[in-house]
Design an enzyme around this catalytic site. Structure first.
Site, mmCIF file in Angstrom:
data_model
loop_
_atom_site.group_PDB
_atom_site.id
_atom_site.type_symbol
_atom_site.label_atom_id
_atom_site.label_comp_id
_atom_site.label_asym_id
_atom_site.label_seq_id
_atom_site.Cartn_x
_atom_site.Cartn_y
_atom_site.Cartn_z
ATOM 1 N N HIS A 1 -10.734 -9.806 9.922
ATOM 2 C CA HIS A 1 -9.645 -10.175 9.014
ATOM 3 C C HIS A 1 -10.004 -11.230 7.984
ATOM 4 O O HIS A 1 -9.195 -11.496 7.080
ATOM 5 C CB HIS A 1 -8.416 -10.615 9.820
ATOM 6 N N ARG B 1 -42.525 2.266 5.045
ATOM 7 C CA ARG B 1 -42.895 1.844 3.684
ATOM 8 C C ARG B 1 -42.892 0.325 3.547
ATOM 9 O O ARG B 1 -42.866 -0.211 2.443
ATOM 10 C CB ARG B 1 -41.958 2.493 2.663
ATOM 11 N N GLY C 1 0.823 -1.206 0.000
ATOM 12 C CA GLY C 1 0.000 0.000 0.000
ATOM 13 C C GLY C 1 0.856 1.254 0.000
ATOM 14 O O GLY C 1 2.076 1.194 -0.212
ATOM 15 N N MET D 1 -13.738 -3.311 6.795
ATOM 16 C CA MET D 1 -12.458 -2.603 6.851
ATOM 17 C C MET D 1 -12.421 -1.437 5.861
ATOM 18 O O MET D 1 -13.415 -1.170 5.181
ATOM 19 C CB MET D 1 -11.324 -3.582 6.586
ATOM 20 N N GLY D 2 -11.297 -0.764 5.750
ATOM 21 C CA GLY D 2 -11.200 0.355 4.810
ATOM 22 C C GLY D 2 -10.044 1.301 5.079
ATOM 23 O O GLY D 2 -9.615 2.019 4.192
ATOM 24 N N SER E 1 4.014 1.349 2.153
ATOM 25 C CA SER E 1 5.124 0.621 1.524
ATOM 26 C C SER E 1 5.749 1.454 0.399
ATOM 27 O O SER E 1 6.964 1.412 0.184
ATOM 28 C CB SER E 1 4.620 -0.706 0.957
ATOM 29 N N ASP F 1 -8.105 -2.243 0.744
ATOM 30 C CA ASP F 1 -8.792 -0.975 1.029
ATOM 31 C C ASP F 1 -9.096 -0.129 -0.211
ATOM 32 O O ASP F 1 -9.915 0.771 -0.147
ATOM 33 C CB ASP F 1 -7.939 -0.126 1.989
ATOM 34 N N GLU G 1 -14.845 0.880 9.066
ATOM 35 C CA GLU G 1 -14.178 0.806 10.380
ATOM 36 C C GLU G 1 -13.738 2.183 10.905
ATOM 37 O O GLU G 1 -13.506 3.107 10.134
ATOM 38 C CB GLU G 1 -12.961 -0.131 10.309
ATOM 39 N N GLN H 1 -11.755 -10.670 5.744
ATOM 40 C CA GLN H 1 -11.761 -9.857 4.513
ATOM 41 C C GLN H 1 -10.406 -9.857 3.806
ATOM 42 O O GLN H 1 -10.306 -9.515 2.639
ATOM 43 C CB GLN H 1 -12.120 -8.397 4.845
#
Ligand code: ADP
Ligand code: F6P
Length: 319
Positions: free
Chosen positions: A249, A211, A102, A169-170, A105, A127, A222, A251
């Site tokens: 995790h 409705r 990411g 997550m995100g 890194s 993410d 998160e 995910q």
């Protein structure tokens, strides 16, 4: 360039292995030898480096996680750590480095590039939070995992006339929550780009309840709120029984989807091509579904765009 290194760094993402495989085999096709650096930047500092050949990357294209292992490496944020890494690159004959990870890194890769080790970044994180690319390896698999999990939660919510509040997550980006929220038919999607407003969520539940809707899914990115607390607030305000689930995790794992394998394979090839052409200090990216590349420093300064249309659509049709 005769020898390059490769490492995976930061959080693992499904498809990292497909990228490693592509780098090793693309390099072979260009007459370049590849050395695998284990456990992210730790491996560069500790000289934990192994030779890779076309058979070392057999049978990994379909596997989640990373065969090179990954880690976070605080020491690499210090000059001493970076200098040790540069020395080990030189001692191992590593003339260029592919960094799969990411934007953290990539900051590490930028430091190496500035000290004479040309680096190419390949974006991989569930993410999808890297501004310079439309897509990061692992995002598709993670989205599909979330959808599978929430579909199961919906069965229960539906059977019990409940509200299911689900945290995904995100890491500060709402992409995973937004895409998944649309795909699972969430009544409300809570993302950092729009902020957390419990009254708004409760109001949306009330209006859809009136409705005729009797079960509800709320997707929350998160770190925006305590989902257990939100479930209680919803139950107290509406009388609708509510439960909270943090997907966690799961995910990050699982066999990579077709999309992640294909994008990873293309990005791996593009990264080696750049190094082979004597070009470093770049991030491989996807733009308009095509592989492009950007200067690392410029790419780290880019601003992430928000998909307001998808957010609006999800809201319009979740009635
Ligand atoms: P990701 O790559 O998934 O965003 P992190 O933000 O945890 O993950 O970063 C992964 C690793 O990258 C860190 O543990 C560290 O080794 C390295 N890194 C992050 N930021 C820097 C920086 N500013 N300078 C040097 N290395 C960094
Ligand atoms: O970047 C991937 C990610 O899974 C984020 O979504 C999450 O915030 C973070 O990593 C979790 O990190 P850890 O592996 O340290 O629990």
């Amino acid at each position: 360039m005769k020898t390059i290194g490769i490492l995976t760094s930061g959080g693992d993402a499904p498809g990292m292995n497909a990228a490693v495989r592509s780098v090793v085999r693309s390099a072979e096709s260009m007459g370049i030898t590849v050395k695998g650096v284990l456990r992210g930047y730790n491996g560069l500092i500790e000289n934990n480096i192994t030779d890779l050949d076309i058979r070392s990357v057999s049978d990994i294209i379909h596997r989640g996680g990373t065969a090179l292992f990954t880690a976070r490496c605080p020491k690499f944020k210090t000059e001493e750590g970076i200098q040790e890494a540069v020395k080990n690159c030189r001692d191992n004959g590593i003339e260029g480095l592919v960094v799969i990870g990411g934007d953290g890194s990539f900051r590490g890769a930028r430091e190496l590039s500035l000290r004479g080790i040309p680096c190419i970044g390949i974006p991989a994180t569930i993410d999808n939070d890297i501004s310079s690319t439309e897509y990061t390896i692992g995002f598709d698999t993670a989205m599909n995992t979330v959808v599978e999990m929430v579909d199961k939660l919906r069965d229960t919510a539906c059977s019990h006339d409940r509200c299911s509040v689900v945290e995904v997550m995100g890491h500060g980006a709402g992409d995973l929550a937004l895409q998944c929220g649309l795909a699972v038919g969430a009544t409300s999607i809570v993302i950092p780009e729009k902020g957390y407003n419990p009254e708004e969520i409760i109001e949306k539940i009330r209006s859809t309840h009136k409705r005729g809707r009797n079960h509800f899914i709320i997707i929350v990115s998160e770190d925006l709120c305590d989902v257990r607390q939100l479930a209680k607030e919803i139950e107290n305000a509406t009388g609708i029984e509510s439960r909270a689930t943090i997907i966690g995790h799961v995910q990050r794992g699982g066999n990579p989807s077709l999309r992640d394998r294909v994008v990873a394979s293309k990005m791996g090839y593009a990264a080696v091509q750049l190094l082979n052409d004597g070009i470093g200090n770049r991030i491989v990216a996807l733009k308009d579904n095509k592989i492009v590349n950007y200067d690392i420093i410029e790419s780290l300064d880019m601003e992430k765009t928000f998909d307001a249309e998808t957010y609006m659509l999800a809201d319009i049709i979740s009635i």
